[in-house]
Write a protein that holds these residues in place. Sequence first.
Motif, PDB file in Angstrom:
ATOM      1  N   ALA A   1       2.149  17.036   8.244  1.00  0.00           N
ATOM      2  CA  ALA A   1       2.842  17.854   7.242  1.00  0.00           C
ATOM      3  C   ALA A   1       1.863  18.466   6.254  1.00  0.00           C
ATOM      4  CB  ALA A   1       3.886  17.018   6.512  1.00  0.00           C
ATOM      5  N   CYS A   2       0.811  17.740   5.898  1.00  0.00           N
ATOM      6  CA  CYS A   2      -0.213  18.290   5.008  1.00  0.00           C
ATOM      7  C   CYS A   2      -0.981  19.416   5.699  1.00  0.00           C
ATOM      8  CB  CYS A   2      -1.180  17.192   4.564  1.00  0.00           C
ATOM      9  SG  CYS A   2      -0.490  16.024   3.371  1.00  0.00           S
ATOM     10  N   GLU A   3      -1.314  19.224   6.968  1.00  0.00           N
ATOM     11  CA  GLU A   3      -2.007  20.271   7.720  1.00  0.00           C
ATOM     12  C   GLU A   3      -1.171  21.545   7.767  1.00  0.00           C
ATOM     13  OE1 GLU A   3      -4.687  17.570  10.823  1.00  0.00           O
ATOM     14  OE2 GLU A   3      -2.660  18.201  11.390  1.00  0.00           O
ATOM     15  N   GLN A   4       0.117  21.379   7.988  1.00  0.00           N
ATOM     16  CA  GLN A   4       1.008  22.538   8.126  1.00  0.00           C
ATOM     17  C   GLN A   4       1.270  23.231   6.789  1.00  0.00           C
ATOM     18  OE1 GLN A   4       4.509  22.557   6.995  1.00  0.00           O
ATOM     19  NE2 GLN A   4       4.574  24.727   7.551  1.00  0.00           N
ATOM     20  N   SER A   5       1.444  22.442   5.727  1.00  0.00           N
ATOM     21  CA  SER A   5       1.911  22.995   4.454  1.00  0.00           C
ATOM     22  C   SER A   5       0.787  23.444   3.530  1.00  0.00           C
ATOM     23  CB  SER A   5       2.779  21.958   3.723  1.00  0.00           C
ATOM     24  OG  SER A   5       2.007  20.813   3.372  1.00  0.00           O
ATOM     25  N   GLY A   6      -0.451  23.176   3.891  1.00  0.00           N
ATOM     26  CA  GLY A   6      -1.564  23.611   3.060  1.00  0.00           C
ATOM     27  C   GLY A   6      -1.977  22.627   1.993  1.00  0.00           C
ATOM     28  N   ARG A   7      -1.428  21.425   2.019  1.00  0.00           N
ATOM     29  CA  ARG A   7      -1.854  20.411   1.052  1.00  0.00           C
ATOM     30  C   ARG A   7      -3.200  19.834   1.472  1.00  0.00           C
ATOM     31  NH1 ARG A   7       2.697  16.176  -0.782  1.00  0.00           N
ATOM     32  NH2 ARG A   7       1.076  15.764  -2.322  1.00  0.00           N
ATOM     33  N   ASN A   8      -4.054  19.581   0.501  1.00  0.00           N
ATOM     34  CA  ASN A   8      -5.363  18.998   0.763  1.00  0.00           C
ATOM     35  C   ASN A   8      -5.461  17.570   0.265  1.00  0.00           C
ATOM     36  OD1 ASN A   8      -6.364  21.481   1.859  1.00  0.00           O
ATOM     37  ND2 ASN A   8      -6.501  22.248  -0.242  1.00  0.00           N
TER      38      ASN A   8
ATOM     39  N   ARG B   1     -10.197  22.209  -3.764  1.00  0.00           N
ATOM     40  CA  ARG B   1      -9.009  23.075  -3.816  1.00  0.00           C
ATOM     41  C   ARG B   1      -7.767  22.192  -3.845  1.00  0.00           C
ATOM     42  NH1 ARG B   1      -7.891  26.726   1.207  1.00  0.00           N
ATOM     43  NH2 ARG B   1      -9.632  27.975   0.425  1.00  0.00           N
ATOM     44  N   SER B   2      -7.034  22.261  -4.940  1.00  0.00           N
ATOM     45  CA  SER B   2      -5.816  21.466  -5.076  1.00  0.00           C
ATOM     46  C   SER B   2      -4.606  22.387  -5.179  1.00  0.00           C
ATOM     47  CB  SER B   2      -5.879  20.566  -6.316  1.00  0.00           C
ATOM     48  OG  SER B   2      -4.637  19.909  -6.516  1.00  0.00           O
ATOM     49  N   VAL B   3      -3.563  22.052  -4.444  1.00  0.00           N
ATOM     50  CA  VAL B   3      -2.287  22.748  -4.576  1.00  0.00           C
ATOM     51  C   VAL B   3      -1.206  21.755  -5.015  1.00  0.00           C
ATOM     52  CG1 VAL B   3      -2.863  24.552  -2.915  1.00  0.00           C
ATOM     53  CG2 VAL B   3      -1.780  22.450  -2.106  1.00  0.00           C
ATOM     54  N   GLU B   4      -1.635  20.682  -5.689  1.00  0.00           N
ATOM     55  CA  GLU B   4      -0.707  19.641  -6.090  1.00  0.00           C
ATOM     56  C   GLU B   4       0.123  20.047  -7.297  1.00  0.00           C
ATOM     57  OE1 GLU B   4      -0.236  16.728  -4.172  1.00  0.00           O
ATOM     58  OE2 GLU B   4      -1.337  18.190  -2.965  1.00  0.00           O
ATOM     59  N   SER B   5       1.323  19.496  -7.358  1.00  0.00           N
ATOM     60  CA  SER B   5       2.227  19.746  -8.472  1.00  0.00           C
ATOM     61  C   SER B   5       1.730  19.034  -9.722  1.00  0.00           C
ATOM     62  CB  SER B   5       3.627  19.233  -8.111  1.00  0.00           C
ATOM     63  OG  SER B   5       4.482  19.262  -9.229  1.00  0.00           O
ATOM     64  N   PRO B   6       2.014  19.587 -10.909  1.00  0.00           N
ATOM     65  CA  PRO B   6       1.698  18.858 -12.142  1.00  0.00           C
ATOM     66  C   PRO B   6       2.548  17.604 -12.306  1.00  0.00           C
ATOM     67  CG  PRO B   6       2.974  20.824 -12.625  1.00  0.00           C
ATOM     68  CD  PRO B   6       2.607  20.905 -11.176  1.00  0.00           C
ATOM     69  N   LEU B   7       3.611  17.497 -11.511  1.00  0.00           N
ATOM     70  CA  LEU B   7       4.488  16.330 -11.586  1.00  0.00           C
ATOM     71  C   LEU B   7       4.179  15.399 -10.417  1.00  0.00           C
ATOM     72  CD1 LEU B   7       6.996  14.944 -12.908  1.00  0.00           C
ATOM     73  CD2 LEU B   7       8.369  16.143 -11.175  1.00  0.00           C
ATOM     74  N   SER B   8       3.789  14.182 -10.719  1.00  0.00           N
ATOM     75  CA  SER B   8       3.577  13.162  -9.699  1.00  0.00           C
ATOM     76  C   SER B   8       4.925  12.524  -9.355  1.00  0.00           C
ATOM     77  CB  SER B   8       2.613  12.090 -10.216  1.00  0.00           C
ATOM     78  OG  SER B   8       2.503  11.018  -9.295  1.00  0.00           O
ATOM     79  N   THR B   9       5.303  12.545  -8.080  1.00  0.00           N
ATOM     80  CA  THR B   9       6.614  12.041  -7.672  1.00  0.00           C
ATOM     81  C   THR B   9       6.477  10.888  -6.689  1.00  0.00           C
ATOM     82  OG1 THR B   9       6.700  13.825  -6.025  1.00  0.00           O
ATOM     83  CG2 THR B   9       7.907  14.157  -8.087  1.00  0.00           C
ATOM     84  N   HIS B  10       7.265   9.859  -6.916  1.00  0.00           N
ATOM     85  CA  HIS B  10       7.284   8.666  -6.071  1.00  0.00           C
ATOM     86  C   HIS B  10       8.685   8.524  -5.485  1.00  0.00           C
ATOM     87  CE1 HIS B  10       6.730   3.978  -5.824  1.00  0.00           C
ATOM     88  NE2 HIS B  10       6.874   4.543  -4.642  1.00  0.00           N
ATOM     89  N   LEU B  11       8.789   8.644  -4.186  1.00  0.00           N
ATOM     90  CA  LEU B  11      10.068   8.497  -3.496  1.00  0.00           C
ATOM     91  C   LEU B  11      10.184   7.078  -2.949  1.00  0.00           C
ATOM     92  CD1 LEU B  11      12.690   9.569  -2.219  1.00  0.00           C
ATOM     93  CD2 LEU B  11      11.309  10.333  -0.267  1.00  0.00           C
ATOM     94  N   ILE B  12      11.223   6.373  -3.386  1.00  0.00           N
ATOM     95  CA  ILE B  12      11.519   5.035  -2.882  1.00  0.00           C
ATOM     96  C   ILE B  12      12.791   5.173  -2.056  1.00  0.00           C
ATOM     97  CG2 ILE B  12      11.922   2.622  -3.505  1.00  0.00           C
ATOM     98  CD1 ILE B  12      10.633   3.243  -6.221  1.00  0.00           C
ATOM     99  N   GLN B  13      12.651   5.093  -0.753  1.00  0.00           N
ATOM    100  CA  GLN B  13      13.703   5.521   0.164  1.00  0.00           C
ATOM    101  C   GLN B  13      14.099   4.412   1.125  1.00  0.00           C
ATOM    102  OE1 GLN B  13      15.213   8.681   0.650  1.00  0.00           O
ATOM    103  NE2 GLN B  13      16.431   7.791   2.311  1.00  0.00           N
TER     104      GLN B  13
END
Length: 266
Positions: free
Chosen positions: A157-164, A91-103
Amino acid sequence: MADAGNRHPQCGQRRNARVIMRELRVYLAGQWQSGAHVALLPAQFNYLKNVLRLSDGERITVFNGANRVAEGVVTFEKRTGQVTLGEIFERSVESPLSTHLIQAMGKGEKMDWVVQKAVELGVTRITPITTQRSVVELKGERADKRHSRFIDITISACEQSGRNFIPTIDPITPLAQALTLSASAELKWILHPQVTATQTHAPAAAPQSAAVLIGPEGGFTEAELAAAGDAGFTPITLGPRVLRTETAPIVALTALQLRFGDFIPR
């Protein structure tokens, strides 16, 4: 006489209300098999048994960070616990856009907040960086501890937001090295308040990957801006107001998801 509580809407709601808990999700790393018994980590055991007061036989949802999910049944001993896995599925809820944050690292708990919210917004990778004007410089054991904390925040954050899927969290990295990590990104933004281009100048064709570079509170030096330009980053602004270093990544990631990712109305 009929019970007045049953006639009053609010009383009736109280009497017949059911307590509906949100799905309880726990991250368990590994390659699973149905029916396997997977041990809980000490912190997970304490949270489920002593904080949430779960009992033997109660069900939770587990995920392994690579989009594999299963329903599990918990059992507890005095100081340990385990989950017996049921059917396993993808089960994936990932975006079609892969994003890399350099912060760039911020003071206090600002970076913790950025990591949490970026994960909720679907970021794929986060690289915390040091720059010439960084106000936070951690090295050695202190840097390792902070990196571990970022990973813990990401999992929560993954546990809370539903990301797998668990995003990649790099160790604290010098800017020059971080620029090489985004070489394959199709769209690259560096936020700079003193330019006139806005995110509306992004390409019309939707990219599959994007990198966003956010500087420290004091901004990038001219040499750093030049190095980012040489690495393919386009200077942009996200509007006429100057955003704080912890606000800018959230706005940028949201703009990317709205324009190219899974916030697009379908």
